[in-house]
Enzyme design. Structure first.
Site, short mmCIF file in Angstrom:
data_model
loop_
_atom_site.label_atom_id
_atom_site.label_comp_id
_atom_site.label_asym_id
_atom_site.label_seq_id
_atom_site.Cartn_x
_atom_site.Cartn_y
_atom_site.Cartn_z
N LYS A 202 27.08 49.96 58.59
CA LYS A 202 28.50 49.96 58.93
C LYS A 202 29.34 49.38 57.78
CE LYS A 202 32.34 49.90 61.08
NZ LYS A 202 33.08 51.06 61.53
N ASN A 206 31.97 51.48 55.21
CA ASN A 206 33.41 51.18 55.08
C ASN A 206 33.75 50.68 53.68
OD1 ASN A 206 34.15 52.00 57.57
ND2 ASN A 206 34.71 49.98 58.36
N CYS A 258 40.22 47.77 59.54
CA CYS A 258 38.81 47.84 59.15
C CYS A 258 38.55 47.58 57.67
CB CYS A 258 38.24 49.19 59.55
SG CYS A 258 38.52 49.53 61.29
N LYS A 261 39.44 44.07 56.23
CA LYS A 261 38.61 43.03 56.86
C LYS A 261 37.14 43.17 56.44
CE LYS A 261 37.81 43.91 61.32
NZ LYS A 261 36.39 44.18 61.56
C1 UGA Z 1 38.02 53.42 58.97
C2 UGA Z 1 36.87 54.39 58.63
O1 UGA Z 1 37.40 55.58 58.06
C3 UGA Z 1 36.06 54.74 59.88
O2 UGA Z 1 34.95 55.56 59.51
C4 UGA Z 1 35.55 53.45 60.51
O3 UGA Z 1 34.80 53.69 61.69
C5 UGA Z 1 36.74 52.56 60.86
O4 UGA Z 1 37.46 52.27 59.63
C6 UGA Z 1 36.24 51.30 61.50
O5 UGA Z 1 35.53 50.53 60.85
O6 UGA Z 1 36.46 51.10 62.70
P1 UGA Z 1 40.51 53.65 59.92
O7 UGA Z 1 40.69 52.24 59.49
O8 UGA Z 1 40.93 54.03 61.29
O9 UGA Z 1 38.95 54.08 59.82
O10 UGA Z 1 41.33 54.57 58.95
P2 UGA Z 1 41.06 55.51 57.68
O11 UGA Z 1 41.46 56.88 58.03
O12 UGA Z 1 39.74 55.31 57.11
O13 UGA Z 1 42.16 54.94 56.67
C7 UGA Z 1 42.13 53.59 56.23
C8 UGA Z 1 43.18 53.38 55.17
O14 UGA Z 1 42.83 54.05 53.97
C9 UGA Z 1 44.57 53.90 55.55
O15 UGA Z 1 45.53 52.94 55.17
C10 UGA Z 1 44.73 55.16 54.72
O16 UGA Z 1 46.05 55.44 54.40
C11 UGA Z 1 43.93 54.79 53.49
N1 UGA Z 1 43.43 55.98 52.75
C12 UGA Z 1 42.51 56.80 53.31
C13 UGA Z 1 43.90 56.23 51.46
O17 UGA Z 1 44.74 55.48 50.92
N2 UGA Z 1 43.41 57.31 50.79
C14 UGA Z 1 42.49 58.13 51.31
O18 UGA Z 1 42.08 59.11 50.63
C15 UGA Z 1 42.04 57.89 52.61
#
Ligand code: UGA
Length: 439
Positions: A202, A206, A258, A261
């Site tokens: 996990k 991440n 996520c 953290k």
């Molecule tokens: C993330 C992971 O993607 C999940 O697989 C995981 O289960 C989850 O954390 C968790 O640990 O519970 P999440 O935090 O909901 O999911 O959101 P993401 O879609 O991953 O985006 C996280 C951040 O990265 C956002 O601020 C998004 O804007 C940013 N991001 C994402 C970018 O800046 N560029 C990208 O190409 C993708």
């Protein structure tokens, strides 16, 4: 199977509802009786596409309660899905997880498998097992298994029902068999391993994704300096299947509950064992700087934001969620206010949550147009579809100075070139179609 789920946040509630959809009888436990009453009436306390509908479709198999004893005492499987927020030193706060473990020890009256879904530092499952076994009120057999979730907010239901993989971390085969039974209707590869490896899968997943984002953001920063275009660079990189085209979107850094953290927690854990995770540390440092990128860019146009009308478009950490945890706006809007700006903000679903943090000093708008009216500068923090499809000509029609600083690269430069505006985005050429009066 009779399943109980502790916690009804993004992880707990989505897990509970999706397990009910797969035919299990599920009791969701939360300490908040108002939340429980809401859920009983078919209302989801969190915004997640498709969740409320799925919840209502499965009401005959779903129960909600604050009575943990009744929920846990004869459950076959108990999932722990409560939060593990970050402590000031970067380590994970496990008090909610241990609190649930104590309640489980006090309640269970038959053999069961306790499944840890919350993201917990490596070794926590062992501690949970010791805690439960040392405090058991009834002499029953209990197994503890690690089963991390991989759902993203905004697509949580889809990610759970069609998960990329199911990771089962167990020390005894019997617990693994029970979990395979829980997931028997899910069509996904199953990785069975020991508990510590499951916990590590996990964090490593991440942290790798966070690293990928920080990497592309650094390349974007360099693209700006040397005159390359990050969108084309990412496109060209992404065709290599070893790299892949996902998570290569440059912007103002990752937020949410996520990545910030989990990167800090793993780095902290490594340090604790006298090891420095240099790549993860770099991802964290780059992200901290990237968050302030838009304000830094604004200094090209204004010495200070004092007295200026500032339009903020998007408040949440990403589209599709009302969650503000670690959203870049939480750092940037206070800086704008400190500078003396008049801040107007729009977000399709995040306003109510943001208002709790800034009840008075921000003016909230319910349309993009209203936010842009008479603005001297506009900052885009979240790539909502409404923004991506917004008529670009409206920026110059509505704003006093159509200077748009976009932290999420919402628009392609060819379209921007046809509009009358200054458009400054991440890792790309700045489009300067206006004579701007510098203030
Ligand atoms: C993330 C992971 O993607 C999940 O697989 C995981 O289960 C989850 O954390 C968790 O640990 O519970 P999440 O935090 O909901 O999911 O959101 P993401 O879609 O991953 O985006 C996280 C951040 O990265 C956002 O601020 C998004 O804007 C940013 N991001 C994402 C970018 O800046 N560029 C990208 O190409 C993708």
């Amino acid at each position: 199977m009779k399943i109980a789920v502790a916690g009804t946040g993004y992880v707990g509630l989505v897990t509970g509802v999706c397990l009910a959809e797969n035919g299990h009888s599920v009791t969701c436990v939360d300490i908040d009786d108002k939340k429980v009453a809401l859920m009983e009436s078919g209302i989801s306390p969190i915004y997640e596409p498709g969740l409320e509908e799925l919840m209502n479709n499965n009401m005959e198999r779903l129960h909600f309660t604050t009575d943990y004893q009744a929920a846990y005492k004869d459950a076959d499987v108990i999932f722990i899905g409560v939060g593990t927020p970050e402590k000031p030193d970067g380590s994970a706060n496990l008090s909610y997880v241990y609190g649930v473990a104590e309640q489980i020890a006090a309640s269970i009256e038959k053999e069961c498998v306790v499944v840890v879904k919350s993201t917990v530092p490596i070794g926590t499952n062992d501690k949970i097992e010791n805690l439960i076994k040392s405090q058991l009120k009834h002499d029953v057999n209990v197994y503890v298994a690690s089963n991390p979730e991989f759902l993203s907010q905004g697509t949580a239901v889809k990610d759970t029902l069609h998960t990329s993989r199911i990771v089962i971390g167990v020390e005894e085969e019997a617990a693994g068999e029970t979990l395979k039974e829980v997931y028997k209707n899910f069509d996904a590869p199953i990785v069975v391993t020991n508990r510590k490896s499951a916990e590590m899968i996990k964090y490593a997943s991440n942290d790798f994704l966070a690293l990928k984002i920080s990497f592309i953001n650094e390349i974007a920063n360099l693209c700006e300096i040397i005159g390359a275009d990050i969108e084309d660079v990412a496109l060209g990189m992404g065709y290599d299947v070893r790299i892949g085209n996902k998570f290569l979107n440059a912007g103002i850094g990752y937020g949410g509950s996520c990545f910030p953290k989990d990167t800090k927690a793993l780095h902290w854990l490594a340090n604790f064992h006298d090891y420095e995770l240099k790549t993860v540390k770099a991802a964290i440092d780059v992200n901290e700087n990237q968050k302030l990128k838009l304000i830094k860019k604004s200094r090209k146009y204004f010495d200070s934001l004092k007295g200026l009308n500032v339009a903020v478009l998007g408040l949440t950490f990403k589209p599709g969620t009302d969650d503000l945890r670690e959203a870049p706006t939480l750092v940037n809007i206070p800086l704008m206010l400190e500078d003396g700006a008049n801040v107007k903000a729009w977000d399709p679903i995040g306003i109510d949550n943001f208002r709790k943090v800034h009840p008075e000093d921000v003016t909230y708008c319910y349309s993009i147009e209203e936010t842009l009216k008479d603005a001297d500068v506009c900052f885009i923090f979240t790539e909502w579809d409404q923004l991506k499809h917004f008529d670009l000509t409206k920026y110059s029609k509505l704003m006093k100075n159509p200077i748009v600083i976009d932290g999420r690269n919402c628009y392609d430069l060819e379209s921007v070139k046809k509009a009358n505006m200054v458009y400054d985005s991440i890792g790309r050429e700045t489009i300067h179609n206006l004579e701007v009066s510098l203030i």
